[in-house]
Enzyme design. Structure first.
Site, PDB file in Angstrom:
ATOM      1  CE  LYS A 175       1.593   3.467  -2.849  1.00 33.04           C
ATOM      2  NZ  LYS A 175       2.021   2.212  -2.193  1.00 33.04           N
ATOM      3  CG  LEU A 176      10.396   8.245  -0.839  1.00 35.76           C
ATOM      4  CD1 LEU A 176      11.846   8.688  -0.967  1.00 35.76           C
ATOM      5  CD2 LEU A 176      10.098   7.831   0.581  1.00 35.76           C
TER       6      LEU A 176
ATOM      7  NE  ARG B 256      -5.368  -7.547   0.100  1.00 41.41           N
ATOM      8  CZ  ARG B 256      -6.013  -6.426   0.436  1.00 41.41           C
ATOM      9  NH1 ARG B 256      -6.639  -6.359   1.594  1.00 41.41           N
ATOM     10  NH2 ARG B 256      -6.008  -5.383  -0.372  1.00 41.41           N
TER      11      ARG B 256
END
Length: 238
Positions: free
Chosen positions: A61-62, A214
């Site tokens: 996520k630059l 998860r």
């Protein structure tokens, strides 16, 4: 990575990653390497996962000034990831610079990684966007705005929740890639997610890829959880 179920490898180290992936020796996977795993293990984690034959979504996520993002992407392009991302909030110039970096860093004869823009995180609620980000209007309007900006910058698609996919495909293009986190089984724990969907819902909304963490990595039997989730995503009755 279209039509993929992407497993989020949210582990802190290589040992746990190896232990997890060893359970999938007969499967070619699409996996997400995020900040936790990458920052604590470095670029070698990408090499390891690719050597196992899996596709990699490098989720960092630059979000920085255009020149910094361009130089960062030049280096990331050489790692062999199949898809990378930026925050669309960084703006059109930054996203265009990201593509320039990817193009310059991709070896001759190789295909550059897909590049997608994060719109609004699936952990963000309407109230949080309005109050914390001081953005008026609806979440869907904000996501669509960022998606349009991402498309104008030449990127391949966006990260969004499943609930915005239909609007994005209708208003931008059916071919514009939509990668959707926040996927849970019906009745499953939401954890820190807000805008969630089941694999069946994501498929019906028209999502191109789903990201599952998860619900698979935290399961007692991750392989069975993965196969069940994959069957639901692909519309296969078990």
């Amino acid at each position: 990575m279209k039509q993929s179920l992407i497993i989020a490898l949210d582990f802190p180290n290589l040992i746990q990653t190896e232990q997890f992936l060893n359970q999938f020796s007969s499967e070619k996977l699409a996996v997400k390497v995020g900040m936790e795993l990458f920052y604590q293990n470095g670029p070698s984690i990408i090499s390891y996962v690719k050597e196992q034959g899996h596709d990699v979504f490098l989720d960092l996520k630059l979000h920085d000034i255009p020149n910094t993002v361009k130089k960062a992407m030049t280096g990331l392009a050489a790692l062999g990831a199949d898809m990378v991302n930026v925050h669309a909030a960084g703006g059109r110039n930054m996203m265009e610079a990201a593509l320039e970096g990817l193009d310059s860093g991709t070896a001759a004869g190789k295909k550059r990684p897909l590049c997608i823009g994060v719109t609004q995180l699936t952990s963000t609620s309407q109230e949080q966007m309005n109050l914390d980000q001081n953005i008026a209007g609806s979440l869907e309007d904000s996501v669509l705005h960022y998606a349009k900006l991402t498309q104008q910058a030449g990127l391949d698609g966006v990260v969004c929740s499943s609930h915005e996919v239909k609007t994005i495909h209708e208003r931008i293009s059916p071919e514009f890639l939509t990668v959707t986190p926040g996927i849970r089984n019906a009745g499953g724990q939401t954890h820190d997610q807000e805008r969630i969907a089941t694999p069946e819902q994501a498929r019906n909304f028209g999502a191109d890829a789903i990201v599952v963490g998860r619900a698979i990595t935290g399961a007692k039997d991750p392989l069975t959880a993965y196969l069940d989730m994959k069957a639901a995503w692909e519309g296969i009755s078990c």
